[in-house]
Design an enzyme around this catalytic site. Structure first.
Site, mmCIF file in Angstrom:
data_model
loop_
_atom_site.group_PDB
_atom_site.id
_atom_site.type_symbol
_atom_site.label_atom_id
_atom_site.label_comp_id
_atom_site.label_asym_id
_atom_site.label_seq_id
_atom_site.Cartn_x
_atom_site.Cartn_y
_atom_site.Cartn_z
ATOM 1 N N ARG A 25 -8.490 -0.405 5.173
ATOM 2 C CA ARG A 25 -7.668 0.617 4.521
ATOM 3 C C ARG A 25 -6.329 0.026 4.079
ATOM 4 N NH1 ARG A 25 -6.353 5.646 7.733
ATOM 5 N NH2 ARG A 25 -5.170 5.888 5.816
ATOM 6 N N ARG A 57 0.341 15.139 12.069
ATOM 7 C CA ARG A 57 0.982 14.743 10.816
ATOM 8 C C ARG A 57 1.410 16.009 10.062
ATOM 9 N NH1 ARG A 57 -0.513 9.470 9.649
ATOM 10 N NH2 ARG A 57 1.253 9.419 8.255
ATOM 11 N N CYS A 88 -4.218 12.591 12.678
ATOM 12 C CA CYS A 88 -4.961 11.322 12.599
ATOM 13 C C CYS A 88 -4.769 10.613 13.941
ATOM 14 C CB CYS A 88 -4.446 10.480 11.439
ATOM 15 S SG CYS A 88 -2.779 9.917 11.695
ATOM 16 N N ASP A 108 5.250 1.012 11.843
ATOM 17 C CA ASP A 108 4.003 0.374 11.383
ATOM 18 C C ASP A 108 3.860 -1.062 11.852
ATOM 19 O OD1 ASP A 108 3.912 2.053 8.136
ATOM 20 O OD2 ASP A 108 3.496 2.737 10.171
ATOM 21 N N LYS A 116 0.848 -1.202 0.000
ATOM 22 C CA LYS A 116 0.000 0.000 0.000
ATOM 23 C C LYS A 116 0.882 1.250 0.000
ATOM 24 C CE LYS A 116 -1.583 1.639 4.054
ATOM 25 N NZ LYS A 116 -1.283 3.050 4.372
ATOM 26 N N ASN A 117 1.897 1.256 0.866
ATOM 27 C CA ASN A 117 2.694 2.471 1.035
ATOM 28 C C ASN A 117 3.665 2.718 -0.108
ATOM 29 O OD1 ASN A 117 1.259 2.939 3.296
ATOM 30 N ND2 ASN A 117 2.893 2.462 4.742
HETATM 31 C C1 EPZ Z 1 4.611 7.103 5.843
HETATM 32 O O1 EPZ Z 1 3.868 8.206 6.335
HETATM 33 C C2 EPZ Z 1 3.676 5.905 5.894
HETATM 34 N N1 EPZ Z 1 2.496 6.163 5.071
HETATM 35 C C3 EPZ Z 1 3.233 5.639 7.335
HETATM 36 O O2 EPZ Z 1 2.449 4.446 7.318
HETATM 37 C C4 EPZ Z 1 4.471 5.392 8.188
HETATM 38 O O3 EPZ Z 1 4.081 5.193 9.525
HETATM 39 C C5 EPZ Z 1 5.401 6.622 8.090
HETATM 40 O O4 EPZ Z 1 5.744 6.850 6.695
HETATM 41 C C6 EPZ Z 1 6.691 6.426 8.873
HETATM 42 O O5 EPZ Z 1 7.364 5.309 8.378
HETATM 43 C C7 EPZ Z 1 2.595 6.027 3.728
HETATM 44 O O6 EPZ Z 1 3.646 5.728 3.192
HETATM 45 C C8 EPZ Z 1 1.333 6.233 2.947
HETATM 46 P P1 EPZ Z 1 6.694 10.658 7.657
HETATM 47 P P2 EPZ Z 1 4.481 9.723 6.214
HETATM 48 O O7 EPZ Z 1 6.509 11.910 6.915
HETATM 49 O O8 EPZ Z 1 5.359 9.821 5.038
HETATM 50 C C9 EPZ Z 1 7.418 13.875 11.039
HETATM 51 C C10 EPZ Z 1 0.545 3.128 7.711
HETATM 52 O O9 EPZ Z 1 0.119 2.655 8.784
HETATM 53 N N2 EPZ Z 1 7.219 14.834 9.951
HETATM 54 O O10 EPZ Z 1 7.828 9.764 7.301
HETATM 55 O O11 EPZ Z 1 3.343 10.659 6.331
HETATM 56 C C11 EPZ Z 1 6.137 13.114 11.386
HETATM 57 O O12 EPZ Z 1 5.364 13.842 12.338
HETATM 58 C C12 EPZ Z 1 1.056 4.558 7.663
HETATM 59 O O13 EPZ Z 1 0.616 2.502 6.648
HETATM 60 C C13 EPZ Z 1 7.484 16.182 10.184
HETATM 61 O O14 EPZ Z 1 7.872 16.580 11.277
HETATM 62 O O15 EPZ Z 1 5.350 9.791 7.534
HETATM 63 C C14 EPZ Z 1 6.664 11.823 11.958
HETATM 64 O O16 EPZ Z 1 7.020 12.019 13.307
HETATM 65 C C15 EPZ Z 1 0.825 5.278 8.997
HETATM 66 N N3 EPZ Z 1 7.292 17.065 9.162
HETATM 67 C C16 EPZ Z 1 7.942 11.566 11.156
HETATM 68 O O17 EPZ Z 1 8.303 12.842 10.601
HETATM 69 C C17 EPZ Z 1 6.878 16.671 7.918
HETATM 70 O O18 EPZ Z 1 6.747 17.520 7.014
HETATM 71 C C18 EPZ Z 1 7.790 10.563 10.032
HETATM 72 O O19 EPZ Z 1 6.722 10.979 9.222
HETATM 73 C C19 EPZ Z 1 6.614 15.298 7.703
HETATM 74 C C20 EPZ Z 1 6.789 14.390 8.738
#
Ligand code: EPZ
Length: 452
Positions: free
Chosen positions: A412, A122, A117, A320, A22-23
């Site tokens: 989902r 996020r 969420c 995850d 999915k991701n």
């Molecule tokens: C991806 O989300 C995945 N989703 C998430 O999987 C996964 O948990 C996450 O990466 C971390 O591995 C998809 O790929 C669709 P991040 P993403 O931006 O990219 C902070 C699931 O269950 N951050 O890597 O949105 C954020 O708060 C989902 O399948 C900032 O500070 O996650 C977090 O602490 C849930 N500023 C960390 O970075 C930003 O602009 C990682 O977030 C962006 C993120």
């Protein structure tokens, strides 16, 4: 809303093939916006999030349909809409990954700010910082993100730059996807420092290169993108879903089972299999010519040993799989320590597991899991995709009946989870609450009359 009804205590065994990721699929689908030519993705799982992304692409003027073979065929028309509305983005935060492709292809984009969420805030500040570094003008208006590429010689086009994507929790997966996709059509070279190293980023880079981009270093913190003037269509098979694979392996482990997974991305699961090994679960590679599509066997038996684990950006232990591992550790022979470094609030499953008899003690981003001899089935509430998976795993091992409500969270990210677990010997069925309530109604009315 549907419910899962699980009769616990059955040992899982058998063979399953891991579905597409999915991701990985979500940013790959967004990449269809980078070209007017046809893009075909193979092995895309049938999930609610995928259907939502298809809907979003169609709103953006990009056809996105399954062809006769089940492949996902997409084609983005010129002069389409560049506005990703709130009512779609709010249901699926990953909708943010259309921002970079829209900006690169059409010179502008308006994408609703994704809200928080169940797993916590996020933010998207790193996405916006990255696109601004490529010359985009970024502003916020009425809850929407507006981005516009600089205009040079009458053409709106981003310009290559050195971009730092490090944040307080490391890098950003979808932020890296957005910047990488945008840089693919920028004028000149882009170097992303502190890029996310997740396998899904590697898969996106492989697709972009198949479309004619020039991306090197994906999978490492330094990714180099040499911009090109346009991209072509391509056909690409999505990598297997490492989180589904880990969830299924944990289901076998928590029931003392014996599971063979085909199309298993072992290469992307090293941190997870390391922890399984430490717990006493045997992981053997039966076929590993392509370590991203191996055949692996997961065998549990005897007491599980307690461990320590901290979630980290890849290649560290994936956030995850944190809830699924916690479910497993509730039955370990001793005290385990789980620390969540990516989403420190990602513990909605703690209270629900406690309802099933788990001994869990949270201190900030850390949970002490004091192993118990047994879990007892109970009605529990799903809250987010992976927490819900953890509750299903606990239900598989618990004595008696567990009902997991609001399984739309599970739909989902897991395709027909009840059928797949059922094929391994689990007793799990999906109940449509509406049907159940309708069936009960006459009984309730009659009971009411009897009391009156
Ligand atoms: C991806 O989300 C995945 N989703 C998430 O999987 C996964 O948990 C996450 O990466 C971390 O591995 C998809 O790929 C669709 P991040 P993403 O931006 O990219 C902070 C699931 O269950 N951050 O890597 O949105 C954020 O708060 C989902 O399948 C900032 O500070 O996650 C977090 O602490 C849930 N500023 C960390 O970075 C930003 O602009 C990682 O977030 C962006 C993120």
């Amino acid at each position: 809303m549907d419910t899962f009804v699980i009769e616990g205590g059955r040992r899982l065994s058998g063979t399953l093939a891991v579905n597409g990721s999915k991701n990985a699929a979500l940013p790959l689908m967004a990449a269809a916006l980078l070209t007017r030519e046809r893009l075909v993705l193979r092995g895309v799982p049938l999930l609610a999030d995928i259907r939502n992304m298809q809907k979003l692409l169609q709103v953006l003027g990009c056809r996105a349909e399954r062809d006769g073979d089940g492949d996902l065929a997409m084609q983005s028309a010129d002069g389409a809409s560049v506005y990703a509305p709130y009512d779609i983005v709010r249901t699926m935060r990953a909708g943010i990954c259309v921002l970079g492709p829209l900006l690169a292809r059409f010179g502008e984009a308006r994408v609703s700010m994704p809200g928080g969420c169940a797993i916590g805030d996020r933010p998207v500040d790193l996405h916006l910082r990255g696109l601004a570094a490529l010359g985009a003008d970024v502003s916020l208006e009425g809850g929407d993100i507006l981005v516009r590429a600089p205009r040079t010689r009458g053409v709106h086009r981003l310009r290559g730059a050195r971009v730092f994507l490090g944040g307080p929790m490391g890098s950003t997966v979808l932020g890296t996807a957005n910047v990488m996709s945008a840089a693919a059509l920028a004028r000149g070279e882009t170097l992303i420092e502190c890029a996310a190293c997740e396998p899904e980023i590697v898969d996106l880079a492989n697709l972009l290169n198949a479309m004619g981009a020039r991306v090197t270093g994906a999978g490492s913190p330094r990714v180099l993108i040499e911009g090109v003037s346009e991209l072509a269509g391509a056909t690409h098979r999505v990598i297997p879903d490492r989180i589904e694979a880990g969830t299924l392996a944990a289901a076998a482990a928590i029931t003392g089972g014996d599971l063979v997974l085909e199309n298993c991305p072992l290469d992307a699961l090293m941190a997870f299999t390391d922890r399984l090994h430490a717990m006493g679960v045997r992981v053997t590679t039966l076929e590993g010519a392509d370590p991203m599509r191996a055949t692996a066997r997961f065998t549990a038996g005897g007491a599980l040993r307690p461990i320590e684990v901290t979630t980290q950006p890849h290649p560290g232990f994936p956030t995850d799989l944190q809830a699924q591992l916690m479910a497993l550790l509730t039955l370990a022979d001793g005290n385990s320590v789980i620390t969540e470094k990516i989403f420190p609030e990602r513990f909605l499953h703690v209270a629900e597991l406690s309802r099933m008899g788990a001994h869990l003690f949270r201190v900030g981003p850390t949970v002490i899991v004091s192993g118990v001899r047994r879990l007892v089935g109970a009605p529990v509430m799903a809250s987010d995709l992976r927490a819900s998976a953890g509750l299903v795993l606990a239900g598989l091992a618990a004595e008696g009946t567990t009902t997991v409500n609001r399984v739309y969270h599970i739909d989902r990210g897991y395709e027909a989870l009840e059928d797949r677990l059922g094929s391994l010997g689990a007793s799990i069925r999906r109940v449509d609450d509406r049907v159940e309530e309708a069936a009960l109604l006459p009984v309730v009315v009659a009971a009411g009359r009897a009391v009156a």
